[in-house]
Design a protein around this motif. Structure first.
Motif, PDB file in Angstrom:
ATOM      1  N   LYS A 168       4.029   5.240   1.182  1.00 10.44           N
ATOM      2  CA  LYS A 168       3.836   6.669   0.967  1.00 10.44           C
ATOM      3  C   LYS A 168       3.113   6.956  -0.345  1.00 10.44           C
ATOM      4  O   LYS A 168       2.487   8.005  -0.497  1.00 10.44           O
ATOM      5  CB  LYS A 168       5.182   7.389   0.992  1.00 10.44           C
ATOM      6  N   TYR A 188      -0.984   6.091   0.611  1.00 10.58           N
ATOM      7  CA  TYR A 188      -1.713   6.861   1.612  1.00 10.58           C
ATOM      8  C   TYR A 188      -1.184   8.295   1.689  1.00 10.58           C
ATOM      9  O   TYR A 188      -0.013   8.557   1.414  1.00 10.58           O
ATOM     10  CB  TYR A 188      -1.561   6.222   3.004  1.00 10.58           C
ATOM     11  N   ARG A 189      -2.063   9.191   2.128  1.00 13.13           N
ATOM     12  CA  ARG A 189      -1.646  10.548   2.475  1.00 13.13           C
ATOM     13  C   ARG A 189      -1.271  10.548   3.952  1.00 13.13           C
ATOM     14  O   ARG A 189      -2.065  10.850   4.831  1.00 13.13           O
ATOM     15  CB  ARG A 189      -2.766  11.561   2.200  1.00 13.13           C
ATOM     16  N   SER A 218      -8.669   7.852   9.594  1.00 14.29           N
ATOM     17  CA  SER A 218      -8.031   9.154   9.347  1.00 14.29           C
ATOM     18  C   SER A 218      -8.115   9.997  10.614  1.00 14.29           C
ATOM     19  O   SER A 218      -8.957   9.775  11.481  1.00 14.29           O
ATOM     20  CB  SER A 218      -8.720   9.880   8.181  1.00 14.29           C
ATOM     21  N   TYR A 227      -5.365  13.414   7.632  1.00 14.21           N
ATOM     22  CA  TYR A 227      -4.374  12.474   7.110  1.00 14.21           C
ATOM     23  C   TYR A 227      -4.908  11.044   7.185  1.00 14.21           C
ATOM     24  O   TYR A 227      -5.742  10.721   8.031  1.00 14.21           O
ATOM     25  CB  TYR A 227      -3.067  12.569   7.907  1.00 14.21           C
ATOM     26  N   ASP A 228      -4.405  10.190   6.282  1.00 10.90           N
ATOM     27  CA  ASP A 228      -4.756   8.777   6.299  1.00 10.90           C
ATOM     28  C   ASP A 228      -3.922   8.062   7.360  1.00 10.90           C
ATOM     29  O   ASP A 228      -2.705   8.292   7.475  1.00 10.90           O
ATOM     30  CB  ASP A 228      -4.464   8.132   4.933  1.00 10.90           C
TER      31      ASP A 228
END
Length: 522
Positions: free
Chosen positions: A51, A54-55, A406, A410-411
């Protein structure tokens, strides 16, 4: 730094609390149980660091080891419906969950599915690897679960060519007419209301058995009944999952349930290979009798066209797996779709009357066949509407990202499992007006023609890993449905109303609740 250590300590504490009782129930010694607890702690730490890098998409809290399995197993609400509710009310269309230790992103709206599977299609063509799937596919030598490598591409090419070979003649029509007549005769002999699921199951198994292996068997042939039982049990086991998939170390200490699964899979595979060996002995390129012959012909043609190096990627194991994929894959979705069709025909007699009037006008005295398809517009629209509203494979087959990518802002890290909530797409009010209503007319345009493929109608998935058998499955289902409607009037018992809600059994399938119908001859 102290905040990070505190967070890790908290995650580890939760992991220990969650797994204390769970580990005691697992097979094996205290050493095995200790490994489970250790895995839980390691997983919790891994989730925390993931967490920070990455997003990731939002999602519900995931327990160590179990992840969101308790949400998946909730019998009060099917998981695909829960995902849609979460998407609408809380998290948006891209939701992160954990299936045991496996990170999984679910896509719950058309725009993010299009972005992932079409615009970034190469990134999303992998398949997650589980121990049970390795057994199922004999080491990923099939189309369904193999990685998108050169062998997989060759197998898809041969599968497409074989299916097209088979569809050239009148094979399918003859098989469907024979089997539907045999089974509907049995249904028409019922004096009282009955559950149609067994009849539809037998019907589909006989059709797929005959298509694959060319033998017209008796209605109650013991081998067919055994295969029905085998695939039912195998599918039930796969739907409920295995500890061996969540905890890979357990494959060296398999549970009794998994050992039974391996034995049943081997029995199913042996049945296929025995039939394939019989076909090799009598094979003739000038007499293609069934799908197995079509695959053997495509294999021989490929041997003439390709190099030895290429053909080493299409072994006899690949042949067996390809036949098995067609056999097993062609049964379950079709039989559940047809059950929904009969339920809706009984529940909407005015729609049934329109379907039957069209069939009678187009076909006259003969059973519907391949050449009638273009004129059976309302009948095909009714089938598609049943496939839409039912969505018998609501989450499709899982994929896996082959690289960091993505979607929806979001990633999505490499190695993430991806599930498309097909049920949400097929019941999205932004794509379908009053989606809860059964309305075949939504598939017909102003000129009275069947609409071209609608973007949100994806029962066969989309992109690079869409179902290779879609062009066979649709005409086959239409012919079966039309033949049943030609011969039978389907009604509900007096005072009974059709229940469109599914039987909640597995998050993998959207199956109708048991219901009874009355069948009379037309």
């Amino acid at each position: 730094m102290s905040d990070i250590l505190s967070s890790i300590q908290s995650a580890c504490s939760k992991a220990l609390e969650t797994t204390k009782e769970l580990s005691a129930e697992l097979p094996g010694s205290k050493t095995t149980q200790a490994l489970v607890v250790g895995a839980a702690v390691g997983t919790a730490v891994y989730f925390f660091f993931l967490k920070t890098r990455y997003r990731l998409p939002p999602g519900p809290f995931a327990l160590p080891i179990l992840g969101n399995i308790l949400d998946v197993a909730d019998k009060k609400e099917p998981f695909y419906m829960k995902l849609k509710r979460w998407a609408d009310e809380k998290y948006g269309p891209v939701i992160l969950i954990y299936l045991g230790p496996f990170r999984c992103v679910t896509l719950n709206r058309l725009d993010v599915v299009t972005e992932a599977y079409i615009e970034r299609g190469v990134d999303f063509t992998g398949r997650p690897q589980f121990h049970s799937m390795s057994v199922f596919s004999e080491g990923y030598n099939d189309i369904l679960f193999a990685s998108p490598n050169a062998a997989w591409k060759l197998q898809r090419k041969i599968a497409t060519k074989a299916l097209r070979h088979y569809m050239k003649g009148q094979h399918l029509e003859k098989v469907v007419h024979h089997v539907v007549t045999m089974v509907t005769d049995k249904m028409l002999a019922e004096a009282d209301a009955f559950d149609p699921s067994r009849y539809i199951g037998v019907l589909m198994f006989h059709i797929i058995e005959t298509i694959c292996f060319g033998k017209m068997k008796d209605y109650d042939d013991p081998e067919i009944l055994r295969l029905i039982w085998l695939l039912d049990v195998i599918n039930e086991d796969l739907g409920l999952g295995f500890w061996e998939d969540a905890l890979p170390l357990l494959k060296y200490f398999p549970t009794e349930k998994f050992r039974k699964f391996e034995k049943r899979m081997q029995e199913f595979l042996d049945y296929n290979y025995d039939r394939i060996d019989e076909h090799r002995k009598t094979f003739s390129e000038n007499n293609i009798r069934d799908i197995t012959d079509s695959i053997l012909l495509a294999q021989k043609e490929a041997e003439r066209e390709e190099s030895a190096e290429v053909m080493a990627m299409f072994t006899n194991t690949h042949v067996g797996q390809l036949v098995g994929n067609i056999f097993g894959g062609g049964v379950d979705t079709s039989r559940h779709t047809l059950q929904w069709c009969l339920g809706y025909m009984a529940g909407y007699p005015q729609e049934q009357a329109l379907v039957q009037a069209e069939i009678d006008e187009v076909t006259g005295a003969h059973l519907p066949g391949e050449t009638d398809r273009a004129k059976l517009v309302y009948t095909e629209a009714t089938l598609y509407e049943a496939m839409r509203i039912a969505s018998v494979v609501p989450l499709g087959l899982p994929r896996e990202t082959l690289s960091d990518t993505s979607v929806g802002g979001y990633d999505i890290p490499k190695g993430t499992m991806v599930l498309v909530n097909q049920w949400a797409l097929l019941n999205d009010p932004e794509q379908w007006e009053n989606p809860e209503e059964f309305n075949p007319k939504r598939f017909i345009d102003e000129a009275g023609k069947l609409r071209s493929k609608l973007p949100s109608w994806l029962p066969f998935s989309t992109g690079r890993r869409a179902c290779v058998g879609e062009f066979v499955a649709k005409p086959q289902l239409l012919m079966i449905f039309a033949c049943i409607m030609k011969r039978c009037k389907i009604s509900l018992p007096p005072g009974v109303v059709f229940d469109p809600n599914p039987k909640v059994a597995s998050f993998l399938s959207h199956i109708p609740k048991p219901f009874q119908i009355v069948v009379t001859s037309r």
